[in-house]
Design a protein around this motif. Structure first.
Motif, mmCIF file in Angstrom:
data_model
loop_
_atom_site.group_PDB
_atom_site.id
_atom_site.type_symbol
_atom_site.label_atom_id
_atom_site.label_comp_id
_atom_site.label_asym_id
_atom_site.label_seq_id
_atom_site.Cartn_x
_atom_site.Cartn_y
_atom_site.Cartn_z
ATOM 1 N N VAL A 1 3.564 1.327 -12.113
ATOM 2 C CA VAL A 1 2.721 0.379 -11.375
ATOM 3 C C VAL A 1 2.656 0.760 -9.903
ATOM 4 O O VAL A 1 1.601 0.630 -9.258
ATOM 5 N N ALA A 2 3.764 1.257 -9.341
ATOM 6 C CA ALA A 2 3.765 1.693 -7.940
ATOM 7 C C ALA A 2 2.776 2.837 -7.719
ATOM 8 O O ALA A 2 2.095 2.889 -6.686
ATOM 9 N N MET A 3 2.650 3.746 -8.692
ATOM 10 C CA MET A 3 1.679 4.842 -8.561
ATOM 11 C C MET A 3 0.247 4.331 -8.644
ATOM 12 O O MET A 3 -0.637 4.812 -7.919
ATOM 13 N N VAL A 4 0.014 3.361 -9.519
ATOM 14 C CA VAL A 4 -1.330 2.759 -9.588
ATOM 15 C C VAL A 4 -1.683 2.114 -8.251
ATOM 16 O O VAL A 4 -2.770 2.328 -7.698
ATOM 17 N N MET A 5 -0.751 1.335 -7.707
ATOM 18 C CA MET A 5 -1.016 0.646 -6.449
ATOM 19 C C MET A 5 -1.095 1.626 -5.283
ATOM 20 O O MET A 5 -1.807 1.378 -4.301
ATOM 21 N N ALA A 6 -0.348 2.746 -5.346
ATOM 22 C CA ALA A 6 -0.411 3.741 -4.282
ATOM 23 C C ALA A 6 -1.811 4.346 -4.197
ATOM 24 O O ALA A 6 -2.349 4.540 -3.098
ATOM 25 N N SER B 1 9.388 -2.768 -5.497
ATOM 26 C CA SER B 1 8.865 -1.459 -5.903
ATOM 27 C C SER B 1 7.344 -1.425 -5.793
ATOM 28 O O SER B 1 6.762 -0.443 -5.304
ATOM 29 N N ILE B 2 6.693 -2.486 -6.242
ATOM 30 C CA ILE B 2 5.227 -2.521 -6.212
ATOM 31 C C ILE B 2 4.720 -2.625 -4.786
ATOM 32 O O ILE B 2 3.753 -1.939 -4.398
ATOM 33 N N MET B 3 5.353 -3.461 -3.956
ATOM 34 C CA MET B 3 4.928 -3.577 -2.564
ATOM 35 C C MET B 3 5.114 -2.260 -1.817
ATOM 36 O O MET B 3 4.242 -1.832 -1.051
ATOM 37 N N ALA B 4 6.242 -1.593 -2.023
ATOM 38 C CA ALA B 4 6.473 -0.304 -1.369
ATOM 39 C C ALA B 4 5.493 0.742 -1.871
ATOM 40 O O ALA B 4 5.002 1.573 -1.098
ATOM 41 N N GLY B 5 5.194 0.716 -3.179
ATOM 42 C CA GLY B 5 4.243 1.666 -3.732
ATOM 43 C C GLY B 5 2.845 1.479 -3.170
ATOM 44 O O GLY B 5 2.112 2.458 -2.983
ATOM 45 N N THR B 6 2.462 0.242 -2.887
ATOM 46 C CA THR B 6 1.126 -0.021 -2.344
ATOM 47 C C THR B 6 0.924 0.703 -1.014
ATOM 48 O O THR B 6 -0.179 1.179 -0.719
ATOM 49 N N ARG B 7 1.969 0.828 -0.234
ATOM 50 C CA ARG B 7 1.878 1.494 1.078
ATOM 51 C C ARG B 7 2.419 2.926 1.056
ATOM 52 O O ARG B 7 2.590 3.531 2.111
ATOM 53 N N ALA B 8 2.688 3.464 -0.123
ATOM 54 C CA ALA B 8 3.335 4.772 -0.213
ATOM 55 C C ALA B 8 2.500 5.878 0.422
ATOM 56 O O ALA B 8 3.037 6.757 1.107
ATOM 57 N N ILE B 9 1.196 5.855 0.220
ATOM 58 C CA ILE B 9 0.317 6.881 0.802
ATOM 59 C C ILE B 9 -0.211 6.445 2.156
ATOM 60 O O ILE B 9 -0.088 7.163 3.151
ATOM 61 N N SER B 10 -0.774 5.247 2.219
ATOM 62 C CA SER B 10 -1.394 4.789 3.472
ATOM 63 C C SER B 10 -0.378 4.641 4.591
ATOM 64 O O SER B 10 -0.719 4.790 5.767
ATOM 65 N N GLY B 11 0.876 4.374 4.268
ATOM 66 C CA GLY B 11 1.899 4.229 5.305
ATOM 67 C C GLY B 11 2.621 5.514 5.656
ATOM 68 O O GLY B 11 3.485 5.504 6.530
ATOM 69 N N ASN B 12 2.279 6.604 4.975
ATOM 70 C CA ASN B 12 2.939 7.891 5.229
ATOM 71 C C ASN B 12 1.917 9.012 5.381
ATOM 72 O O ASN B 12 2.142 10.136 4.916
ATOM 73 N N LEU B 13 0.805 8.713 6.044
ATOM 74 C CA LEU B 13 -0.262 9.704 6.180
ATOM 75 C C LEU B 13 0.190 10.932 6.962
ATOM 76 O O LEU B 13 -0.254 12.051 6.684
ATOM 77 N N GLY B 14 1.053 10.742 7.949
ATOM 78 C CA GLY B 14 1.539 11.888 8.716
ATOM 79 C C GLY B 14 2.259 12.887 7.825
ATOM 80 O O GLY B 14 2.032 14.105 7.921
#
Length: 306
Positions: free
Chosen positions: A195-200, A119-132
């Motif tokens: 935590v995923a939102m913090v990391m996002a 969950s935390i690893m996916a959250g870290t890339r939630a915004i940067s990996g879905n910019l489109g």
């Protein structure tokens, strides 16, 4: 006469520029991408709850679409990790000594830890990996890290079927305490999503954090009693200060792992839990869930820009 000719003609003052903010407010216009108020943001997020669920399910389905075994890997991956940890820690390092039902103990810890880690690893890339997606559509950006945490919860539920089979195979009977899995999972999901939102938010500003997180999470795993009993290991080191085992047992990952072990494994007794464990689990969930949500919301207008 020359003084009269040299005198410049009087000039009229320039008209004051119109108040654009007042004009926009009068016609119901707002700044594009402006951060809404917190109550309005919550309402927008709730209105898109079906999108969050559908997005999480679609990501889970697509995760193993290229593999021949497909969704079987949802169960195989944590089981293989548990097998490796059993060989290294249970056999070579002998951390299984003094731990009843060590294999169910270990598998439960691995499954529950994998839920938080993923969950935390996916959250870290939630915004940067879905910019489109972020730049193309207007929606509350918190929907992305929450949907990734929900995806990992769905994956854990698939794995739980295998966990129940393992428990039964090792002679652990079905008990009423298994119902405690539901509140424990709810609290852990709330913590993970926070935590995923913090990391996002942090990952959106500094994408390199995604490269650092595996090392942070691996260290956290070793401190959370995934492969060993914290009380047994710290009890064998008499020179440790008394606050060390208390700190290790109160860390959120260890709390949620221990709650699941207490719910599922009859040989894991309440005496092995830290005092006030449900209050600690609720406190971590509220701190991470509410705090993470507000922290993410405060940067809502910056996501996808730059």
């Amino acid at each position: 006469m020359s003084q009269v000719l040299d005198t410049p003609p009087p000039t009229t003052p320039a008209p004051a520029p119109p108040d654009l903010s007042a004009l926009a407010a009068r016609h119901g216009l707002a700044v594009s991408g402006a951060r809404p108020s917190l109550p309005r943001y919550v309402r927008q997020l709730w209105a898109r709850r079906h999108f969050i669920g559908a997005f999480a399910t679609a990501k889970l389905t697509a995760q193993y679409s290229q593999a021949k075994l497909g969704q079987v890997w949802q169960v195989m991956t944590p089981l293989l990790n548990a097998a490796v940890y059993y060989f290294i820690f249970g056999e070579l390092l002998d951390t299984s000594r003094g731990v009843a039902d060590y294999i169910p103990f270990l598998v439960t810890g691995v499954f529950v830890w994998t839920f938080t880690q993923s969950s935390i690893m996916a959250g870290t890339r939630a915004i940067s990996g879905n910019l489109g997606l972020v730049r193309a559509l207007h929606f509350p950006r918190a929907a992305l890290p929450i949907s990734f945490a929900l995806q990992q919860l769905q994956q854990l539920l698939f794995s739980m079927a295998a966990l129940f089979v393992i428990l039964l195979c090792f002679g652990i009977p079905v008990a009423a305490s298994w119902l405690l899995v539901l509140p424990a999972l709810f609290l852990q999901f709330t913590f993970n999503a926070g935590v995923a939102m913090v990391m996002a938010r942090m990952g959106a500003k500094t994408p390199d954090i995604a490269q650092l997180m595996p090392f942070v999470l691996r260290t956290w795993m070793y401190a959370s009693g995934v492969m060993f009993s914290i009380s047994h290991v710290t009890g064998s080191h008499k020179g440790l200060p008394s606050w060390v085992p208390e700190l290790l047992q109160a860390n959120p990952a260890a709390v949620y792992i221990d709650l699941m072990r207490f719910a599922l494994i009859d040989s894991f007794h309440a005496s092995q839990l830290p005092p006030h464990v449900w209050a600690i689990a609720t406190g971590w969930a509220l701190l991470a869930g509410v705090g993470g949500f507000i922290y993410f919301w405060k940067a809502e207008e910056t996501y996808g820009r730059g």
